[in-house]
Design an enzyme around this catalytic site. Structure first.
Site, mmCIF file in Angstrom:
data_model
loop_
_atom_site.group_PDB
_atom_site.id
_atom_site.type_symbol
_atom_site.label_atom_id
_atom_site.label_comp_id
_atom_site.label_asym_id
_atom_site.label_seq_id
_atom_site.Cartn_x
_atom_site.Cartn_y
_atom_site.Cartn_z
ATOM 1 N N LYS A 9 8.743 5.511 -8.120
ATOM 2 C CA LYS A 9 7.802 4.393 -8.228
ATOM 3 C C LYS A 9 8.604 3.124 -8.457
ATOM 4 C CE LYS A 9 3.349 3.466 -8.309
ATOM 5 N NZ LYS A 9 2.200 4.104 -7.635
ATOM 6 N N ASP A 68 0.748 -0.267 -3.843
ATOM 7 C CA ASP A 68 0.030 0.062 -5.084
ATOM 8 C C ASP A 68 -0.672 -1.237 -5.481
ATOM 9 O OD1 ASP A 68 -0.183 2.306 -7.270
ATOM 10 O OD2 ASP A 68 0.171 0.501 -8.424
HETATM 11 P P1 NDP Z 1 -5.383 -3.216 -5.753
HETATM 12 O O1 NDP Z 1 -4.408 -4.224 -6.165
HETATM 13 O O2 NDP Z 1 -5.826 -3.164 -4.337
HETATM 14 O O3 NDP Z 1 -6.698 -3.319 -6.659
HETATM 15 C C1 NDP Z 1 -6.643 -3.199 -8.036
HETATM 16 C C2 NDP Z 1 -8.025 -3.453 -8.596
HETATM 17 O O4 NDP Z 1 -8.016 -3.164 -9.986
HETATM 18 C C3 NDP Z 1 -8.458 -4.897 -8.469
HETATM 19 O O5 NDP Z 1 -9.846 -4.971 -8.356
HETATM 20 C C4 NDP Z 1 -7.967 -5.505 -9.787
HETATM 21 O O6 NDP Z 1 -8.679 -6.669 -10.181
HETATM 22 C C5 NDP Z 1 -8.236 -4.361 -10.728
HETATM 23 N N1 NDP Z 1 -7.283 -4.435 -11.857
HETATM 24 C C6 NDP Z 1 -5.931 -4.375 -11.778
HETATM 25 N N2 NDP Z 1 -5.381 -4.502 -12.985
HETATM 26 C C7 NDP Z 1 -6.405 -4.633 -13.836
HETATM 27 C C8 NDP Z 1 -6.488 -4.798 -15.220
HETATM 28 N N3 NDP Z 1 -5.382 -4.852 -15.997
HETATM 29 N N4 NDP Z 1 -7.722 -4.879 -15.774
HETATM 30 C C9 NDP Z 1 -8.833 -4.818 -15.008
HETATM 31 N N5 NDP Z 1 -8.813 -4.670 -13.679
HETATM 32 C C10 NDP Z 1 -7.622 -4.586 -13.106
HETATM 33 O O7 NDP Z 1 -4.763 -1.813 -6.202
HETATM 34 P P2 NDP Z 1 -5.124 -0.349 -5.695
HETATM 35 O O8 NDP Z 1 -6.574 -0.258 -5.387
HETATM 36 O O9 NDP Z 1 -4.134 0.023 -4.664
HETATM 37 O O10 NDP Z 1 -4.780 0.523 -6.986
HETATM 38 C C11 NDP Z 1 -5.733 0.801 -8.009
HETATM 39 C C12 NDP Z 1 -5.281 1.996 -8.815
HETATM 40 O O11 NDP Z 1 -5.152 3.137 -7.958
HETATM 41 C C13 NDP Z 1 -3.923 1.861 -9.518
HETATM 42 O O12 NDP Z 1 -3.949 2.585 -10.727
HETATM 43 C C14 NDP Z 1 -2.983 2.547 -8.540
HETATM 44 O O13 NDP Z 1 -1.807 3.012 -9.180
HETATM 45 C C15 NDP Z 1 -3.861 3.693 -8.091
HETATM 46 N N6 NDP Z 1 -3.454 4.323 -6.837
HETATM 47 C C16 NDP Z 1 -3.362 3.574 -5.681
HETATM 48 C C17 NDP Z 1 -3.025 4.188 -4.501
HETATM 49 C C18 NDP Z 1 -3.037 3.456 -3.209
HETATM 50 O O14 NDP Z 1 -2.898 4.114 -2.157
HETATM 51 N N7 NDP Z 1 -3.222 2.151 -3.172
HETATM 52 C C19 NDP Z 1 -2.656 5.624 -4.450
HETATM 53 C C20 NDP Z 1 -2.861 6.323 -5.702
HETATM 54 C C21 NDP Z 1 -3.217 5.674 -6.835
HETATM 55 P P3 NDP Z 1 -7.955 -8.112 -10.030
HETATM 56 O O15 NDP Z 1 -7.926 -8.374 -8.569
HETATM 57 O O16 NDP Z 1 -8.866 -9.022 -10.779
HETATM 58 O O17 NDP Z 1 -6.611 -7.980 -10.654
#
Ligand code: NDP
Length: 443
Positions: A125, A165
């Site tokens: 990672k 991510d």
């Molecule tokens: P994105 O950046 O596309 O979206 C993240 C979302 O979560 C946004 O809506 C963001 O809001 C919100 N968010 C992030 N940090 C915080 C926080 N501290 N408090 C509240 N809301 C928060 O990321 P992903 O959708 O790719 O990833 C989301 C999760 O899924 C993570 O845990 C990631 O590790 C996991 N994941 C992702 C994969 C992938 O293929 N993308 C694969 C496996 C797991 P805002 O825009 O306001 O920050």
């Protein structure tokens, strides 16, 4: 004291100031004890002591110039955790909270997740404390190019294959791939999540969210239930959340809420996913703008999404976003199933409460493995220099998620913890990695 607890205690002392990494170790290690009791050679070979120490950690300076001509400096990380069963594989996260502890917790979880996919990929990672939010595309490009200028020395298609991510989507992958190609003089599959026009796979964008829903549906099916006509709450509104919501709705669920770090929306008639996609994917806006599309929906600032009544909860934002109080409230409101789209979104206490109250709980390392599994399918297509159709990849993803459910369910039962998919996922993921390490000697 048991072997797993001894290793845990020592690891916490040896890695101070890494609370997220401690949390991941605390969630995983004790659940492995029954399997280790039955396989004493694991302790003799020091498998756990080796597995919790990354094979390599790279931390580097990322200098870049902003639109006002000022020099900015961020920290870059890549933790190459385990190559026991394949090249390091795992995403890059760009978010101000990124630090060594977070990258290590994610990398450690990734080892087990990647093993569960059944595909030959090790765990890694990386990321940076860079925040793409509010930056111009030129600034994002400058950052990505500088980040890759150092990272490219440590990765290649047979060694380490990063992906996206939080904060790293198609745009960022594109800029990083362009810079990699220029430096390495090689057009190869070194990153996944690429655009369709230059080696990306169909379904990769949708894969984590779709895969999450496929696994949750299989879990419900095995308990004589289904997602049809169920009320679903999804946190986040990024890549994982959007496609989890879309698939849940396609399969008959009603998604009534989504969020971002600013607050959450509630739309009792069912969220309009296309509107969310426009706000988030096209305009890069805030979820609060949703009420401009659906005036009857309500936006509430701050946390609180878990107070909305639902049958199924899909936390898809970030780590520790669902605590013990949230878990109690969800249960009080009749929630029957939780699937973790994000990594470690439920705190240890929350997960414990779900298990104790008979809520079906699918942990992230199993439930969100569809993203990395499809990344591995992208690697296969790149290596063969061909492209599979959307339907073909989607079928493979579906099969992988059903297989993952079956293996975590079986492992839970075999270890005397039927229905505990946390233990099931940890043991099922660990078995293959431990076996590979035993065969490869002390490395
Ligand atoms: P994105 O950046 O596309 O979206 C993240 C979302 O979560 C946004 O809506 C963001 O809001 C919100 N968010 C992030 N940090 C915080 C926080 N501290 N408090 C509240 N809301 C928060 O990321 P992903 O959708 O790719 O990833 C989301 C999760 O899924 C993570 O845990 C990631 O590790 C996991 N994941 C992702 C994969 C992938 O293929 N993308 C694969 C496996 C797991 P805002 O825009 O306001 O920050």
């Amino acid at each position: 004291m048991s072997y797993t607890l001894k290793v845990l205690e020592k690891a916490i002392l040896k890695n101070p100031n890494e609370p997220e990494f401690h949390q991941a170790l605390t969630e995983v290690l004790p659940t492995l004890q029954p399997y280790i009791d039955a396989n004493p050679e694991i302790e003799k070979a020091g498998i756990l002591e080796r597995l919790i120490e990354p094979e390599r950690t790279v931390i580097f300076r990322v200098p870049w110039v902003d639109d006002k001509g000022r020099v900015r400096v961020n920290k870059g990380y890549r933790v190459q955790f385990s190559s026991a069963i394949g090249p390091y594989k795992g995403g890059l996260r760009f978010h101000p909270s990124v630090c060594l502890s977070i990258v290590k917790f994610l990398g450690f979880e990734q080892i087990f997740k990647n093993s569960l996919t059944g595909l030959p990929i090790g765990g890694g990672k990386g990321g940076s404390d860079f925040d793409p939010k509010g930056k111009s595309s030129r600034e994002v490009m400058a950052f990505c190019q500088s980040f890759m200028t150092e990272l490219h020395r440590h990765i290649n298609e047979n060694t380490d294959i990063p992906a996206g991510d939080i904060g790293v989507g198609g745009r960022e992958i594109g800029y990083m791939y362009g810079q990699y190609k220029r430096l390495a003089n090689s057009f190869d599959g070194v990153l996944t999540g690429k655009g369709q026009s230059y080696g990306g796979s169909f379904v990769r964008t949708e894969a984590t969210g779709y895969g999450l829903v496929y696994l949750v549906c299989e879990m419900l099916h095995q308990h004589d239930n289904s997602i049809e006509n169920k009320t679903v709450v999804v946190s986040g509104s990024g890549n994982v959340a959007i496609y989890a919501a879309q698939k849940a709705a396609q399969l008959g669920g009603k998604v009534v809420a989504l969020s971002d770090s600013g607050g959450f929306i509630y739309d009792k008639d069912g969220v309009d996913i296309e509107a969310v996609k426009e706000i988030k994917e096209v305009k890069r806006g805030r979820i609060s703008e949703y009420v401009n599309y659906r005036p009857k929906a309500v936006y509430t600032e701050g946390k609180g999404i878990w107070s909305i009544k639902c049958d199924i909860a899909l936390p898809c934002a970030t780590q520790n976003e669902l605590n013990a109080d949230d878990a109690k409230e969800l249960i009080k409101n009749g929630c029957i199933a939780v699937g973790e789209g994000a990594n470690m979104p439920a705190t240890l206490e929350a997960a414990e409460i779900f298990l104790k109250n008979g809520v079906l709980f699918a942990p992230g390392k199993a439930a969100n493995a569809g993203g990395v599994a499809t990344s591995a399918l992208e690697m296969s297509q790149n290596a063969m220099r061909l492209e599979w159709s959307f339907l073909e990849v989607d079928h493979k993803l579906h099969d992988i998620m059903v297989n993952i459910y079956n293996s975590i369910s079986e492992a839970a039962e075999e270890s005397g913890q039927k229905g505990n998919y946390i233990a099931g996922a940890n043991i099922a993921g660990f078995k293959k990695v431990a076996s590979a390490m035993l065969q490869q000697g002390v490395v």
